[in-house]
Every structure is written in C-alpha cells, then in structure tokens.
Design a protein around this motif. Structure first.
Motif, PDB file in Angstrom:
ATOM      1  N   PRO A 263       0.820  -1.214   0.000  1.00  0.00           N
ATOM      2  CA  PRO A 263       0.000   0.000   0.000  1.00  0.00           C
ATOM      3  C   PRO A 263       0.851   1.260   0.000  1.00  0.00           C
ATOM      4  O   PRO A 263       1.986   1.271   0.491  1.00  0.00           O
ATOM      5  CB  PRO A 263      -0.797  -0.127   1.311  1.00  0.00           C
ATOM      6  CG  PRO A 263       0.056  -0.966   2.194  1.00  0.00           C
ATOM      7  CD  PRO A 263       0.779  -1.921   1.294  1.00  0.00           C
TER       8      PRO A 263
ATOM      9  N   TYR B  29      -0.003   5.311   1.006  1.00  0.00           N
ATOM     10  CA  TYR B  29      -1.034   6.190   1.547  1.00  0.00           C
ATOM     11  C   TYR B  29      -0.599   7.645   1.497  1.00  0.00           C
ATOM     12  O   TYR B  29       0.558   7.970   1.789  1.00  0.00           O
ATOM     13  CB  TYR B  29      -1.339   5.831   3.007  1.00  0.00           C
ATOM     14  CG  TYR B  29      -1.806   4.418   3.217  1.00  0.00           C
ATOM     15  CD1 TYR B  29      -2.896   3.908   2.512  1.00  0.00           C
ATOM     16  CD2 TYR B  29      -1.166   3.587   4.128  1.00  0.00           C
ATOM     17  CE1 TYR B  29      -3.327   2.605   2.704  1.00  0.00           C
ATOM     18  CE2 TYR B  29      -1.593   2.280   4.333  1.00  0.00           C
ATOM     19  CZ  TYR B  29      -2.673   1.794   3.616  1.00  0.00           C
ATOM     20  OH  TYR B  29      -3.098   0.504   3.812  1.00  0.00           O
TER      21      TYR B  29
ATOM     22  N   LEU C  30      -0.939  11.107   3.447  1.00  0.00           N
ATOM     23  CA  LEU C  30      -1.091  11.339   4.881  1.00  0.00           C
ATOM     24  C   LEU C  30      -1.545  12.762   5.186  1.00  0.00           C
ATOM     25  O   LEU C  30      -1.253  13.705   4.438  1.00  0.00           O
ATOM     26  CB  LEU C  30       0.234  11.080   5.603  1.00  0.00           C
ATOM     27  CG  LEU C  30       0.877   9.696   5.429  1.00  0.00           C
ATOM     28  CD1 LEU C  30       2.199   9.667   6.185  1.00  0.00           C
ATOM     29  CD2 LEU C  30      -0.051   8.593   5.904  1.00  0.00           C
TER      30      LEU C  30
ATOM     31  N   ARG D 165      -1.791  10.315   9.794  1.00  0.00           N
ATOM     32  CA  ARG D 165      -2.540   9.110   9.431  1.00  0.00           C
ATOM     33  C   ARG D 165      -3.067   9.228   7.998  1.00  0.00           C
ATOM     34  O   ARG D 165      -3.030  10.303   7.394  1.00  0.00           O
ATOM     35  CB  ARG D 165      -3.697   8.878  10.391  1.00  0.00           C
ATOM     36  CG  ARG D 165      -4.768   9.964  10.396  1.00  0.00           C
ATOM     37  CD  ARG D 165      -5.818   9.648  11.463  1.00  0.00           C
ATOM     38  NE  ARG D 165      -6.795  10.730  11.615  1.00  0.00           N
ATOM     39  CZ  ARG D 165      -7.729  10.773  12.564  1.00  0.00           C
ATOM     40  NH1 ARG D 165      -7.808   9.798  13.470  1.00  0.00           N
ATOM     41  NH2 ARG D 165      -8.577  11.780  12.627  1.00  0.00           N
ATOM     42  N   ARG D 166      -3.583   8.133   7.505  1.00  0.00           N
ATOM     43  CA  ARG D 166      -4.063   8.069   6.132  1.00  0.00           C
ATOM     44  C   ARG D 166      -5.164   9.096   5.896  1.00  0.00           C
ATOM     45  O   ARG D 166      -6.103   9.215   6.690  1.00  0.00           O
ATOM     46  CB  ARG D 166      -4.589   6.659   5.851  1.00  0.00           C
ATOM     47  CG  ARG D 166      -5.087   6.451   4.437  1.00  0.00           C
ATOM     48  CD  ARG D 166      -5.592   5.026   4.270  1.00  0.00           C
ATOM     49  NE  ARG D 166      -6.088   4.781   2.929  1.00  0.00           N
ATOM     50  CZ  ARG D 166      -6.622   3.634   2.519  1.00  0.00           C
ATOM     51  NH1 ARG D 166      -6.693   2.617   3.378  1.00  0.00           N
ATOM     52  NH2 ARG D 166      -7.051   3.479   1.289  1.00  0.00           N
TER      53      ARG D 166
ATOM     54  N   SER E 152      -8.469  10.604   4.795  1.00  0.00           N
ATOM     55  CA  SER E 152      -9.753   9.934   4.659  1.00  0.00           C
ATOM     56  C   SER E 152     -10.880  10.945   4.781  1.00  0.00           C
ATOM     57  O   SER E 152     -10.787  11.909   5.559  1.00  0.00           O
ATOM     58  CB  SER E 152      -9.898   8.853   5.741  1.00  0.00           C
ATOM     59  OG  SER E 152     -11.207   8.341   5.774  1.00  0.00           O
TER      60      SER E 152
ATOM     61  N   GLU F 149       4.371   1.102   2.498  1.00  0.00           N
ATOM     62  CA  GLU F 149       4.555   0.180   3.622  1.00  0.00           C
ATOM     63  C   GLU F 149       5.085  -1.157   3.121  1.00  0.00           C
ATOM     64  O   GLU F 149       4.660  -1.661   2.088  1.00  0.00           O
ATOM     65  CB  GLU F 149       3.232  -0.029   4.374  1.00  0.00           C
ATOM     66  CG  GLU F 149       2.715   1.220   5.052  1.00  0.00           C
ATOM     67  CD  GLU F 149       1.501   0.964   5.928  1.00  0.00           C
ATOM     68  OE1 GLU F 149       0.995  -0.183   5.944  1.00  0.00           O
ATOM     69  OE2 GLU F 149       1.046   1.913   6.603  1.00  0.00           O
TER      70      GLU F 149
ATOM     71  N   LYS G  79       1.598   3.687  -8.175  1.00  0.00           N
ATOM     72  CA  LYS G  79       0.644   4.218  -7.202  1.00  0.00           C
ATOM     73  C   LYS G  79       0.967   5.662  -6.818  1.00  0.00           C
ATOM     74  O   LYS G  79       0.069   6.448  -6.502  1.00  0.00           O
ATOM     75  CB  LYS G  79       0.630   3.336  -5.950  1.00  0.00           C
ATOM     76  CG  LYS G  79      -0.001   1.976  -6.147  1.00  0.00           C
ATOM     77  CD  LYS G  79      -0.090   1.219  -4.823  1.00  0.00           C
ATOM     78  CE  LYS G  79      -0.850  -0.075  -4.988  1.00  0.00           C
ATOM     79  NZ  LYS G  79      -1.051  -0.788  -3.713  1.00  0.00           N
TER      80      LYS G  79
END
Length: 564
Positions: A418, A420, A422, A432-433, A435, A453, A467
């Motif tokens: 993955p 992400y 942040l 954190r991711r 969202s 990761e 990605k």
C-alpha cells in the motif's frame, strides 16, 4: 544460543514425582481415544487394523524420548491416513498382504528420512509457508474425501473406488443394495458418539462405542445379518518389516507430501497445547522427532505418523505434564497387542467407519470459513481453492495446490504494497491516512506526504511507482515526501526507481524528500547515487521535522515576497 540438535530427553532429567499420577491418568485416558482411532485410520489407509496398534505404540515411544512438546500425542491422523491410502493404492496392485506391508514400510521410512533430513538442514521454517486460510481449506477437502470414502462401509455397499465424482455416483447407484443392519449399527455408533461427547465430554467415547459394538456382534450374531467385521488380528509383537529400496523412486513424491503434512500438523498441535511454564516446541527438533518416530515405526509395521490435534487435546485436558503420558499410551497399545488382539476380530467395519467420520467432520469448520470471509474475501477464495484442489485433484495434489496458493498469496501481498497519502491530526504530531471520515485533519498546501509500507524491491518497486504518480499529479505539490518509516528494507531496483522519480519530479519543478529512514535503509540510500543526489538536506528524521522545515521555507518565501 546454540543451534545444535540434541536428542537428550530433557523432561526425564527434570521430572518431578508429583507429576507421575497426572501423567499416568492422562496416558490411560489418551489411549482410550488413540487406540480405537488408530485402528480406524489404518482401515482408511487400506492396511490391516493391527497396523493401527503398531502406530499407537512405536512412534509414540520414540517421540517421548526425542520430541520437545510435553503434551503432543503422536500416532496417526485422518489426513495422513488418506494420503497414505492414495500412495499405497497406486503402488500395490491386487490384494497382496506382503507387498502391502513392504510398500507401507518403504513409504513410512521415506517420510522419516525426509523429516530427519529436513531437521539437519534446519528447514523448520517451512511450516510457516502454508497460510492458515489455505490450511483450513485443505483440511476441509480432506474431511469431504474421507467421509465419501467411508460411506460404503457405513451402508454396507461394495463398489470399485475411483475419483471423487465416480465414488459419489457409485454410492448413489448402490443405495438400493444397502445393508439395513450395517446402517443401523453405524447410525447407533454415531448417535452414541454424539451423546457421549455432548453429555460426558471427558469419557473415552471411541473406546466405549468400539467395546459396545464388539459385544453386540458377539451377543446378537450380527455377522449373520450382513455386518462385516475386521476378522482375525494377529496377536503378539509386530514383526520386523524391511523397506524395499526399489519402491522408493515410485513413492518419494507421496512421501514428500506426507512428510510436509505430518510436520505441519504436529508443530501446529504442539504449539497450540503448549503451556506458558513449559519450553516452547522447537520446530527443527520436532522435525527430527517425527522423522525418527516414522523411521522407527517403519521397521515395526507402523504406518505414517504425526501429532494429532484431537488426541493431544485429550492428553492435555486429562492432565499430561510430560512425555511420560505418551509412554503410558504406548504401553497400553502394547498390552492390547499381546492380550486383547482376539477381540479385535469382532470389531465391525461400520463402527470403525463411524468413528472415522465422526472425528473427520471436525476438520470441516464452516465457522472458520465464515471468519475468513468476514476478514478478507480474497483469503476465503484461497481456502475454497485449496479445498477444491483436494476434492477434485486428490490429496497429494491438494497439498501442491495449497502450497502454490499460499506462495501466490505471499507473492500477491509483497508485490502490491500500500501507498497512503497522509494528513496530520490537529494539535498532535500524529500522521494518518487521508480519509473523508476525518475532514478536520491537516493538509499542507504544496506539500504531499506519502507513506509506502513493507519491503520495496524488484517485485514491487514498479507497482509502488505506479501508485505514487497519480497522487503526485492530483496534488500539484511542489514538495513530495516519501515517509519510509514503515519500509524496513529497500534494494537496488527500489533505489533506482527513486532516482528516476527524483529526476522526473525535478523536470516538473517538484522536489523529492525522504523521511523516517531506519538505519539499514539510510545506509543503503547513502551508498547509492540517490544519496548523492539528495544530500543530507533532503533526508529527515520524521514527518514532524519535514513539516517544520516546510513551514520555515514557506515563511522565508513569504518574507522575500513581501513589499519593502
């Protein structure tokens, strides 16, 4: 810490007198379960029932002096029995007891040699290569195959065995010719097992139902009503059986699959029933112990062996503290060989088949399938694939399918790590991711924080780059930061990918920064051309350091842009 393999019986040197009573009771209790089941499993493998007695004695005896698990009960299991059945039926043509005994000794010796060789090569880690969902599917497939295999004995039907669908079709075609008395005895056995397990769970249910069936055959003359029995069982000690080297070339693929499954089942049961105050089972020592147990058993007429989960559970629940419990179980099996073998002749096939079916059904766990599906649909598909492989292709082929599916699962996971974007939780230094569930999280205009990761290497570096590109494009950021705090290793291909990314970003007026590098990753970056390109100025301790530096740059630019 030394990695030398020792065969000293550690438990004997530290034995306490107060453990003796618990071990003796546990050994006797386990024997009441192990011996009837071993007899039944011998019939699954197409071997004489006395082979089950030998398997409940010799491997148990050997393991007690070599194994590291104090509770593991070693004889044979449903999985091993069905695998042995496939190997032996394909090797021995016709009904030749001597040829069958030789083939069985050769197969069991091969399994023992392979396990012992794996111990010397320290291959204990191989047990971790079959994922739990795949193992769930494999065992479910074995349960289906065993139940279908035992149906003719439950119904008193005879037909030539073949593929799974052939056996199902032949069973349905033979139903008009079933033996009512055989079916009644089988149903009575199953009902008794269910009731005993439900209301008297500590009782040795297999022993009770087998004893009751022998008494019923003798008292009611059931053989005259079409109930088939085991027939004469030779009394006394097993005879020395010499393996045939010429059969080894034919049997080795089956032996390899059986060895893998024997070790997998054994180490899983040993770990599951280990107490916190006991030494943890050692995988390589367990390979050696099960290898010697099989090799020793091969010379004395035993079939392939391994640790059984259900019998180990009985052994532990009955209070087993050390391997002395296994020695007691082996001694009772020896007593049955010497004193009670004539009674075995009256044992009905239907009762043994009912015992096999009752304990095999437990291998099929719908609850485990539901739990896997609830967590991850992909792993549920892997479990179904392993199950179908066993049912449709055969058990040995099913092992291959299980391993291939497990390795494919591993490859899929490592090839698709993955990545992400942040954001920071307001008022904290926690990132954190990004969202839609957390619209209040802080983003920084012109700064894109990305966190890959896992290990980045040749198999997934290109996928990571694919990605990252759309995320950079959509953000319009002037500084892109790769937070590598969750990346434990990078290799040459990954470093080359980062160099190309830096060149591409620079051509578009964007700068690449790295953050959170662990010592190993930092050393690899510094040794590569990437380290020279970035310099210390573009590598940061953590994301908080990145944000501070970014704000400093923004503030300086604002000062420069302010009118004077």
């Amino acid at each position: 810490m030394s990695h030398r393999v020792s065969i000293a019986p550690e438990w004997l040197f530290h034995y306490r007198k107060q453990w003796a009573r618990a071990d003796i009771v546990a050994g006797l209790t386990a024997a009441a379960v192990v011996i009837p089941k071993a007899l039944a499993y011998a019939t699954i493998a197409g071997l004489p029932v006395q082979v089950g007695l030998y398997t409940a004695c010799v491997p148990m005896l050997v393991y007690a002096f070599v194994g590291t698990s104090r509770a593991l009960s070693v004889s044979t299991t449903t999985t091993l029995a069905i695998l042995a059945a496939n190997a032996l039926s394909a090797t021995v043509a016709g009904d030749d007891p001597a040829a069958l005994a030789t083939a069985n000794a050769t197969l069991t010796m091969l399994v023992g040699i392979m396990l012992a060789a794996a111990a010397l090569l320290r291959l204990g880690f191989v047990a971790n290569f079959i994922s739990e969902p795949v193992l769930v599917g494999f065992k479910a497939g074995v349960a289906i195959v065993i139940v279908v295999d035992q149906l003719p004995k439950l119904f008193g039907i005879h037909y030539a065995k073949g593929s799974f669908f052939h056996n199902v079709g032949a069973f349905v075609a033979g139903l008009p010719h079933l033996s009512a008395s055989t079916l009644a005895l089988a149903l009575a056995t199953l009902a008794a097992l269910i009731l005993l397990e439900r209301f008297v769970p500590r009782a040795p249910a297999p022993l009770f139902v087998v004893a009751a069936a022998i008494i019923a055959v003798a008292a009611l003359g059931l053989r005259a009503h079409g109930v088939e029995t085991v027939g004469a069982v030779p009394a006394g000690l097993p005879s020395w059986t010499r393996p045939d080297v010429s059969l080894a070339l034919k049997l080795w693929p089956d032996a390899l699959g059986i060895a893998l499954m024997s070790f997998t089942e054994s180490i899983a049961a040993a770990r599951a029933f280990a107490r916190n105050d006991e030494p943890a089972p050692d995988a390589n020592r367990e390979l050696l112990a099960t290898g010697l147990a099989n090799a020793g058993g091969a010379l004395f007429g035993a079939m392939v062996s391994g640790g059984g989960t259900s019998q180990t559970a009985v052994n532990r629940q009955a209070g087993a503290r050390t391997q002395l419990a296994g020695l007691v179980t082996a001694a009772l099996a020896l007593a049955v060989m010497l004193l009670f073998a004539p009674l075995m002749a009256l044992m009905p096939h239907a009762t043994l088949a009912a015992v096999v079916v009752f304990y095999s059904i437990g291998l099929f766990s719908p609850a485990e399938f539901r739990a896997i599906l609830k967590i991850r649909r992909t792993e549920f598909v892997w479990a179904l694939t392993a199950c179908a492989g066993v049912v449709l292709l055969g058990t040995l082929e099913g092992i291959v399918v299980a391993i291939v599916v497990s390795l494919f699962a591993l490859a899929h996971q490592v090839s698709n790590p993955p990545v992400y974007a942040l954001k920071r939780i307001p008022g904290t230094n926690v990132f954190r991711r990004a969202s839609s569930k957390h619209p209040e999280d802080e983003a920084f205009s012109g700064l894109l924080l990305l966190r890959p990761e896992g290990r980045i290497f040749f198999a997934n570096a290109q996928r990571v780059a694919e990605k990252i590109r759309p995320l950079v494009r959509e953000s319009g950021a002037k500084i892109v930061v790769l937070d590598l705090s969750r990346v434990f290793d990078v290799e040459y291909t990954a470093l080359k990918m980062m160099i190309e990314a830096d060149e591409r970003l620079a051509s578009n007026g964007t700068t690449l920064w790295l953050a959170g590098l662990n010592p190993g990753v930092l050393a690899a970056v510094r040794r590569s051309p990437l380290g020279a390109r970035l310099g210390e100025a573009r590598m940061f301790y953590n994301l908080e350091h990145v944000v501070a530096k970014y704000r400093e740059i923004v503030a300086r630019n604002d000062d420069d842009a302010a009118p004077r």
